[in-house]
Design an enzyme around this catalytic site. Structure first.
Site, PDB file in Angstrom:
ATOM      1  N   ASP A 230      -5.914  -5.712  -5.349  1.00 42.12           N
ATOM      2  CA  ASP A 230      -5.097  -6.436  -4.736  1.00 42.12           C
ATOM      3  C   ASP A 230      -5.338  -7.276  -4.891  1.00 42.12           C
ATOM      4  O   ASP A 230      -7.066  -7.715  -3.832  1.00 42.12           O
ATOM      5  CB  ASP A 230      -3.653  -6.036  -3.826  1.00 42.12           C
ATOM      6  CG  ASP A 230      -2.921  -6.584  -4.030  1.00 42.12           C
ATOM      7  OD1 ASP A 230      -1.186  -6.293  -4.279  1.00 42.12           O
ATOM      8  OD2 ASP A 230      -2.978  -7.924  -4.078  1.00 42.12           O
TER       9      ASP A 230
ATOM     10  N   TRP B 124       1.800   2.371  -2.738  1.00 41.55           N
ATOM     11  CA  TRP B 124       1.876   3.697  -3.463  1.00 41.55           C
ATOM     12  C   TRP B 124       0.612   4.479  -3.167  1.00 41.55           C
ATOM     13  O   TRP B 124       0.360   5.351  -4.096  1.00 41.55           O
ATOM     14  CB  TRP B 124       2.041   3.373  -4.822  1.00 41.55           C
ATOM     15  CG  TRP B 124       3.399   2.431  -5.562  1.00 41.55           C
ATOM     16  CD1 TRP B 124       4.565   3.114  -5.208  1.00 41.55           C
ATOM     17  CD2 TRP B 124       3.856   2.654  -7.055  1.00 41.55           C
ATOM     18  NE1 TRP B 124       5.804   2.513  -4.904  1.00 41.55           N
ATOM     19  CE2 TRP B 124       5.314   2.754  -6.943  1.00 41.55           C
ATOM     20  CE3 TRP B 124       2.839   2.573  -7.899  1.00 41.55           C
ATOM     21  CZ2 TRP B 124       5.615   2.270  -8.226  1.00 41.55           C
ATOM     22  CZ3 TRP B 124       3.523   2.826  -9.076  1.00 41.55           C
ATOM     23  CH2 TRP B 124       4.987   2.543  -9.076  1.00 41.55           C
TER      24      TRP B 124
ATOM     25  N   LYS C  11       5.952  -1.389 -12.940  1.00 41.29           N
ATOM     26  CA  LYS C  11       7.073  -0.988 -13.132  1.00 41.29           C
ATOM     27  C   LYS C  11       7.552  -2.767 -14.088  1.00 41.29           C
ATOM     28  O   LYS C  11       6.570  -3.566 -14.441  1.00 41.29           O
ATOM     29  CB  LYS C  11       7.587  -2.707 -11.585  1.00 41.29           C
ATOM     30  CG  LYS C  11       9.092  -2.654 -10.803  1.00 41.29           C
ATOM     31  CD  LYS C  11       8.461  -4.046 -10.148  1.00 41.29           C
ATOM     32  CE  LYS C  11       8.830  -2.998  -8.596  1.00 41.29           C
ATOM     33  NZ  LYS C  11       8.791  -3.231  -7.581  1.00 41.29           N
TER      34      LYS C  11
ATOM     35  N   GLY D 224       0.591  -1.469  -0.310  1.00 42.78           N
ATOM     36  CA  GLY D 224      -0.268   0.135  -0.466  1.00 42.78           C
ATOM     37  C   GLY D 224       0.300   1.672  -0.073  1.00 42.78           C
ATOM     38  O   GLY D 224       0.145   2.164   0.578  1.00 42.78           O
TER      39      GLY D 224
ATOM     40  N   ASP E 199       2.830  -1.239  -9.222  1.00 41.22           N
ATOM     41  CA  ASP E 199       4.149  -2.177  -8.786  1.00 41.22           C
ATOM     42  C   ASP E 199       4.216  -3.755  -8.179  1.00 41.22           C
ATOM     43  O   ASP E 199       4.885  -3.509  -7.308  1.00 41.22           O
ATOM     44  CB  ASP E 199       4.402  -0.616  -7.485  1.00 41.22           C
ATOM     45  CG  ASP E 199       5.393  -1.389  -7.171  1.00 41.22           C
ATOM     46  OD1 ASP E 199       6.889  -0.936  -7.689  1.00 41.22           O
ATOM     47  OD2 ASP E 199       5.616  -0.948  -5.918  1.00 41.22           O
TER      48      ASP E 199
ATOM     49  N   ASP F 230      -9.286  -9.810  -8.759  1.00 41.91           N
ATOM     50  CA  ASP F 230      -8.389 -10.570  -9.975  1.00 41.91           C
ATOM     51  C   ASP F 230      -8.066  -9.316 -11.109  1.00 41.91           C
ATOM     52  O   ASP F 230      -9.379  -8.649 -11.900  1.00 41.91           O
ATOM     53  CB  ASP F 230      -8.458 -11.845  -9.959  1.00 41.91           C
ATOM     54  CG  ASP F 230      -8.156 -12.184 -11.292  1.00 41.91           C
ATOM     55  OD1 ASP F 230      -6.582 -11.879 -11.578  1.00 41.91           O
ATOM     56  OD2 ASP F 230      -8.366 -13.545 -11.703  1.00 41.91           O
TER      57      ASP F 230
END
Lengths: 1151, 348
Positions: free
Chosen positions: B79, B55, B160, B53, B120, B95
């Site tokens: 998430d 970000w 990322k 968490g 991320d 999901d």
């Protein structure tokens, strides 16, 4: 298109990611893109072929047919190929003994490599056998039916669940009943069939989903016979699932049809935790299962969930691959350490059980009742010799269970020392408290025992050692050492030499050996002394005080001109021995926790060392080469009186435990065969070529596994290139990050000798000398150890208090570069070297190393960069007497700095250092000459000034790790008492209060003389840096950065300073960070990057700019490339070595 | 090794704890923002793979400016795992490969689409680089796929990426959806780490592109014209490193006293690791309950006849001792640079 400049890969090793056993004697292994074949009986690779160019092999699947030719599907990443394997041994057998040609094989490609849209997790050849259909399981849970002979896609089926898979396993071999067990990123195992029910979208529904794991699934296997499935996971567990199928027909032999799967039920019968990290692979066998994991361990389980065997031997992290032969006799494992090992699966009850037996002394007379053994030894495999408290000497035959009383003498009551002769004859020597020596000798086939007495001391015989069958060494009171010649035939004992053992706590010889006219003795104080035979001189000619620590030297042996010593400090040491003088080459710690080493034995003709000793409550026999315990016998702890003997792989261990003698019979744990040698256990961070020719090369590699290894890369008898470890150097306490080489002053035409500097984490730097004997052996010496800011190797509290400013021990050395001073200034002696280092605490540190004195003198340092310094490079500017060394340094800020080192400064530092100090020991703190900054673009100049001022307070004292070699002259009057040695040590490191004070006063006289040139070439870290001389005052400097850019700058360096002439860059030279650049010539440059490409560039220099052009690009099958080194072989040929997750060599032609 | 040794080695780890971030990766987003002005005019943001968490913390602090009740700004954090609540952040457990998740995100925006999507997420690396890079690429593509459902035209996507051998294939894929793609490496990301971030601006899907979740988006292939494996043609997008060099260097070893006159105080991690998959295994290991090599005689419950009176037969327990060899290598954290970067504070 023909490329003029060809880069040719010629060797590669790295993690073993796929294995498959073929028949009884062949193992196929996938290492990078190469398929290797190993012959088990030869323990060698007999073939190596590039089958998946630019990909990494992850699986090998066999096509079972009845011919001599084996067909395999080899897949990795998104590609698959089909190859044939023809073996000469199978077709051309004529009954005679096999030679190498019988193992020659050919691997041919049947189907060209095909690339698919997604990752391939599993493949299976489908039945019927002539169908030439291959099923492939893809990364997002779909299955492809592929006709490999015609390279045709027949069908693609996807599952409704299209999440990312981490593994997949086909069950059954017919398309109609093919089942895929897919292990997902969501911790489930999904079972589905390409022929299963489809949803509206055309995707196939899931039949079963097995839930329970807490992490992603790394492996699935299924046993038809057991109707069991097993899975391995990120949660470190293995789960066993029992299936039951409604259809009770015999499912064992045939394939389980789709309907049965749909109607099946399952339960998780076992959750197994045995690995201490993640489990990568698991395989079900007839009555066992085998798993491998991240803890480098292979576990063998039974179906009840018990661990039957654990195979440990792989170095470092992870066993990646696993295969079991058809007959389930052995497991083959492939590791991240690039080794392939074979382990026998036979159960423990058949192997390596041990039988212990407690011997009862004969109870014949009442006098003996309270008698007990004092010392025990093995005369032969079957004969134990025991001396008791009451002075009885017994010989016991274990097989015949017969007792023989050799002696009953009250003279030998309460105290006796005993030693058994090493030679064939049965000969025992006893020494008693009154100085009497008695030798027992058996003669004839029906042995008759004779004995003879001598009075050799006026007091207690402290120790007796047989040095050979005819040489005997005794220690008496007050350190009196006597060396005797013993004539077996005449039973005559003749005094040969006498020496004095210097005073120590328990003053007797604890280990001794003869070598080239010298007697080498170890004492209970951990000191090793050397005496010269035939000398009048009774004192040691050389001593290594307390080298094995307080608990003593336990064993000394000589082998091939070297002396090996072991001690209870958990170490064994190797010395060279020339002309009566010993030099410490290396110290090896066996492994943490194994401190009580009692015996060292050279095995396999020097290829292996066997270490005997006690670890906690067990007796342990450790094989250094196998990296494995060959034996471990719980015996309750360390025993002072023990002996052992081999007969084949039978092993007998006897020891005396309080009032009894225990005999333990066992067999050696010879359960491991090494098919391929290990390299490093973790990533290789740096590589240097020591020697190279067209046949192969010798390289030094440093790794995150904290070791440095010297290896030879050359062809074996099958013509397959392989890497052979010549020396594995431990000594670093954290990862090794940088290596630098410099010619040794001992270098000569017929003996190539090189200095190697190695450095890395925990602020540690080591210096070694490597002398290549021939292509198969190398002599290594550890010359010196240095730690930033630490004054003494084993700091005393007193010293720590004195040390006002401690440097951060978390500092890492990032890079090293060295230059032999005599190569720049011919009037310098050959033993002086300049060493530049890049450090993570933003400092560049320069040192002078004197090879002669084995000392590293801190010379200059600066924190100019203010960022972690990543690279250093020594540039030699040669112009007669005006020669200068420039050092380039580069940091994470993308800047490159130039530092100038003058002859005068080095001279002064060396002079200062060699001046005698207070204690008339060689010691002097060098004052750091700070580098002044001549730089225009620094916007925070003031801050840097401040920093420089602060630096001047950083009194760094040179560490002084010296060998304690004391010449006989020095030693004559110095008592070798405990205290004496401590003070000696202190002198060595030269630390005293007075000394410290004088040092700090000197700190004020810091000169600021050097100037700096500074250029910013990259946006972020510079990870590749090299230079080459162009002409006159002009040099080319190349740098490669984290920003993918390659920059080449032409600079003019002369007495006026450094000036940039032209610059050229290629911003997108690679697609990821560049980690190495090297000039081959002023017009050719190579670069490597994490993107796994080696690129050859041409450098065109015009007046206004430098142009870089890509000439050739080669994919390198080593991940995480960290470094390169190259060497010119001839005008047209270069050899390049690339390090990373493995090692690769290439040749570049046509320069 | 004391608990402060990691603070010495990793200045951003230490700063994250001192400033109350859940992971050091918070600095990465802050530094990306410094260069790209990501948050300018942004009202609706999606944080994919948000746990733990950090970000979302940055988004909440930066976009809301501390005003929790600012209704203009909507931050949705997605998430699979649950995470500790963050004020002003809507949490959604789901999901990202499911269309329903995309629909749920949009429902929080009242039918509108997001201005910015950040991701991320990274897998637990295995150590086999090709597999790790492949999995990370698939995660990024899954994030891109859901992004095509929820991002407005002209919006920005930040994710990322592992800079590995096939990274050019991902670039060319991203370029289909975004005319502006840059690879960005914040200062807080280490020199030795392969991690970087793609900043994709001005979302403009190809004409006629219909977002589709039923098939996964796959990465591109090498071809001869556009993207060669070994030849000269490769799509290499410009690399940008954070411009500000005066900040802390993640590779540098700093002394514990960063500023004069300010003493070092140890801070515990802001938030402990979320239930990691190996939790149970670690517990068993700690209590020495991992399976050990058993006595085969006992295992098969056979009582063997002893031939000699006082002879005992035992299975040797060669491997039953603690793994004295592995321990050192496995737990020397100085060797785990890359790993630490990827798993953030969870290793703790």
């Amino acid at each position: 298109m023909e490329q003029k400049h060809a880069i040719q890969g010629d060797f590669m090793t790295g993690p073993v990611t796929a294995l498959h056993t073929v028949g009884d004697n062949i193992v196929l292994a996938g290492i990078g893109s190469y398929l290797h074949s190993f012959v088990i009986s030869e323990q060698k690779s007999n073939s190596c072929l590039l089958v998946l160019p630019c990909r990494c092999i992850h699986g090998i699947r066999e096509f079972t047919n009845e011919t001599d030719v084996h067909t395999f599907a080899v897949f990795g990443e998104k590609c698959v190929t089909v190859v044939d394997y023809h073996s000469a041994a199978q077709s051309g057998k004529n009954g005679g003994p096999l030679d190498h040609s019988d193992y020659s094989i050919t691997i041919t490609t049947r189907a060209q490599m095909t690339e698919f849209e997604d990752w391939i997790w599993d493949a299976v050849f489908l039945k019927p056998k002539d169908s030439c259909h291959l099923a492939l399981a893809l990364g997002h849970n779909s299955v492809i039916l592929w006709d490999w002979k015609h390279a045709r896609l027949v069908e693609k089926v996807s599952c409704v669940e299209s999440c990312i898979l981490y593994c997949a396993k086909f069950i059954n071999t017919q398309w109609d009943c093919l089942i895929l067990a897919a292990g997902t990123v969501f911790n489930e195992i999904l079972l589905w069939s390409p022929k299963g029910q489809r949803s509206q979208s055309g995707h196939v529904n899931v039949i079963k989903s097995l839930k329970g794991h807490q992490g992603v699934i790394f492996s699935v296997d299924f046993s038809h016979q057991k109707q069991m499935m097993c899975s391995a996971s990120d949660d470190r567990s293995i789960r066993l699932w029992q299936f039951s199928f409604d259809n009770h027909s015999n499912l064992h032999e045939t394939e389980i049809p789709l309907e049965s799967w749909e109607n099946s039920s399952y339960t998780c019968v076992h959750v197994l935790y045995g690995h201490s990290a993640r489990v990568w692979d698991v395989r079900l066998l007839t009555c066992k299962l085998v798993s491998v994991g991240e803890d480098s361990t292979c576990c063998v389980w039974n179906y009840e969930g018990d661990v039957l065997q654990k195979f440990k031997g792989h170095r470092g992290k992870s066993i990646w691959s696993l295969s079991v032969d058809e007959k389930e006799r052995y497991v083959v494992t492939g590791g991240g350490d690039a080794s392939v090992r074979l382990w026998y699966l036979s159960s423990r009850s058949e192997r390596s059980n041990y039988i212990t037996q407690s011997l009862q002394l004969q109870q014949t007379s009442s006098e003996k009742e309270d008698d007990y053994p004092r010392s025990v030894s093995l005369l032969s495999y079957n004969e134990i010799i025991i001396i008791t408290n009451k002075g009885f000497l017994y010989l016991h035959d274990i097989e015949k269970e017969r007792w023989l009383t050799l002696m009953n003498d009250p003279d030998y009551r309460s105290y006796t020392v005993m030693s058994v002769a090493p030679a064939q004859q049965s000969c025992v020597v006893l020494g008693n408290i009154h100085g009497k020596l008695r030798i027992f000798l058996a003669e004839g086939s029906q042995p008759v025992w004779k004995s003879k007495d001598w009075n050799i001391y006026d007091g207690k015989i402290m120790s007796i050692h047989w040095l050979s069958g005819t040489r005997l060494l005794t220690t008496g009171p007050e350190g009196g050492i006597k060396l005797w010649n013993f004539d077996v035939d005449t039973l005559n004992l003749e005094l040969d030499e006498q020496y004095i053992l210097p005073e120590c706590k328990q003053r007797w010889v604890s280990a001794a050996s003869l070598s080239h006219g010298s007697l080498i003795c170890g004492d209970r104080g951990g000191t090793i002394h050397i005496y010269q035979l035939g000398s009048e001189f009774r004192n040691p000619s050389q001593s290594f005080p307390k080298i094995h620590g307080k608990t003593g030297v336990t064993n000394i042996i000589c082998h091939k001109g070297n002396v090996y010593t072991s001690g209870r400090d958990g170490c064994y040491r190797v010395f060279s021995h020339d002309d009566g003088h010993m030099t410490l080459l290396n110290t090896h710690r066996v492994y943490k926790g194994f401190e009580w080493i009692d015996k060292l034995q050279i095995a396999d003709d020097g290829a292996d060392y066997h270490i005997f000793g006690f670890q906690s409550s067990d007796f342990v026999l450790w094989s250094v080469n196998r990296n494995q315990k060959l034996l471990q016998i719980p015996c309750g702890g360390g025993h002072r009186s023990w002996d052992c003997s081999f007969r084949g792989d039978h092993f007998r261990f006897v020891y005396q435990k309080t009032r009894e003698v225990v005999v333990c019979d066992t067999r050696l744990e010879q359960n491991q065969l090494k098919l391929k040698n290990a390299l490093h256990g973790r990533e290789i961070t740096c590589v240097k070529i020591l020697d190279a020719n067209t046949e192969g090369c010798i390289v030094a590699t440093g790794s995150e596994d904290t070791s440095v290894q010297i290896s030879a890369i050359r062809c074996n008898e099958f013509g397959v290139k392989e890497i052979v470890c010549l020396e594995h150097l431990s000594g670093h306490i954290s990862s090794v990050r940088a290596l630098s080489l410099s010619p040794s002053s001992k270098d000569s035409i017929n003996k190539k000798s090189t200095l190697m500097f190695s450095a890395g984490g925990r602020a540690q730097l080591l210096v070694w000398r490597l002398t290549i004997r021939d292509s198969t052996s190398i002599v290594t010496e550890n010359l010196c150890m240095h730690m930033i800011g630490q004054t003494q190797k084993k700091g005393k509290t007193r010293m720590w208090k004195l040390q006002q400013i401690k440097l951060n021990p978390e500092t890492r050395f990032m890079d090293l570069s060295s230059v032999q001073l005599s190569s720049v200034w011919s009037d310098f002696p050959a033993h002086l070297h300049l060493l530049a280092s890049a450090c993570s605490d933003a400092f560049v540190r320069f040192y002078i190393f004197t090879e002669e004195k084995k000392e590293l003198i801190p010379f200059l340092e600066s924190s100019l960069h203010e960022h972690c310094v990543l690279k250093v490079c020594c540039l030699k500017r040669q112009c007669g007497s005006d020669s200068v060394i420039y050092i380039l340094s580069a940091a994470t800020d993308g800047c490159i700095a130039f530092w100038k080192v003058n002859k005068k400064d080095i001279h002064e530092t060396v002079k200062k250092f060699s001046q005698p100090n207070l204690d008339n020991r060689i010691f002097e703190t060098c004052s750091f000459v700070k580098c002044d900054i001549h730089e225009s673009s620094a916007n925070n100049f003031n801050l840097r000034e401040d920093l420089l001022d602060k630096e001047s307070m950083w009194g760094v004292l040179p560490s002084n790790h010296k060998q304690h070699i004391l010449k006989s002259d020095d030693r004559n009057d110095s008592q070798c008492s405990d205290e004496g040695q401590v003070s000696n040590k202190e002198q060595d490191s030269g630390m005293s209060v007075a000394n410290m004070e004088s040092n700090s006063s000197k700190e004020n006289s810091i000169q600021r003389t050097k100037h700096v040139f500074f250029m910013k070439h990259h946006q972020s870290g510079v990870n590749g840096l090299d230079y080459i001389h162009l002409q006159d005052d002009d040099y080319l400097i190349a740098s490669g950065g984290d920003d993918n850019a390659l920059v080449v700058t032409s600079v003019r360096i002369n007495s006026e300073g450094v000036k940039v002439i032209t610059t050229g860059s290629y911003l997108c030279a690679h697609s990821t960070e560049i980690t190495g650049v090297k000039f081959l010539s002023p017009s050719k440059l190579i670069s490597v990057s994490i993107d796994q490409r080696l690129i050859l560039w041409s450098v065109n220099i015009t007046e206004s700019r430098i142009q870089l052009q890509q000439m050739s690009c080669k994919f390198v099958c080593v991940a995480d490339i960290s470094n390169i080194d190259c060497q010119k072989l001839n005008n047209d040929l270069f050899t390049v070595v690339i390090s990373g997750e493995g090692l690769a060599t290439c040749q570049i032609h046509g320069i | 090794m004391g608990k402060s040794s990691k603070d010495k080695r990793d200045v951003y780890y230490r700063l994250a704890k001192e400033e109350g971030w859940r992971a050091r990766s918070a600095f990465k987003l802050l530094q990306i923002n410094e260069d790209f002005n990501l948050f300018e005019g942004v009202k609706k943001v999606v944080d994919l793979c948000a746990a733990p968490g950090s970000w979302s913390q940055v988004l909440a602090r930066k976009l809301r400016g501390g005003d929790v009740k600012n209704d203009d700004v909507k931050i949705v954090a997605v998430d699979l795992q649950a995470m500790a609540p963050i004020p002003g952040v809507i949490q959604l457990q789901g999901d990202i490969t499911k269309k329903s998740t995309a629909q749920e995100i949009i429902s929080h925006f009242e039918g509108e689409k997001a201005d910015l999507v950040v991701c991320d997420g990274a897998p637990d690396v295995t150590g086999l680089h090709d597999i790790d890079e492949y999995i990370q690429a698939q995660l990024l593509l899954a994030a891109l796929n859901i992004t095509t459902h929820v991002l407005r035209t002209g919006g920005t996507f930040v994710a990322k990426i592992f800079r590995g051998k096939d990274v050019t294939l991902l670039y060319s894929q991203l370029r289909i959806f975004f005319p502006l793609v840059a690879i960005f490496k914040p200062r807080s990301s280490r020199n030795s780490s392969i991690e970087a971030f793609v900043v994709c601006q001005n979302y403009s899907p190809p004409a006629g592109y219909i977002p589709n979740m039923s098939n996964p988006l796959l990465d591109h292939k090498y071809d001869t014209d556009y993207n060669n494996l070994e030849g000269p043609n490769r799509v290499i997008v410009p690399f940008l490193a954070c411009g500000d060099l005066s900040g802390f260097d993640s590779d540098r070893t700093y002394p514990l006293n960063l500023e004069d006159g300010k003493d070092y105080v140890y801070h515990p991690p802001t938030q402990g690791p979320i239930k990691p998959p190996y939790e149970e295994a670690c517990q068993l290991r700690k209590t020495d309950q991992l399976a050990k090599v058993v006595d085969p005689k006992k295992a098969s419950s056979e009582s063997s006849d002893k031939s000699k009176g006082d002879t005992t037969t035992k299975g040797s327990s060669i491997d039953s001792l603690p793994d004295c060899l592995d321990e050192d290598l496995e737990f020397d954290p100085s060797e785990q640079d890359v790993l630490e970067d990827l798993t953030e504070l969870q290793i703790g």
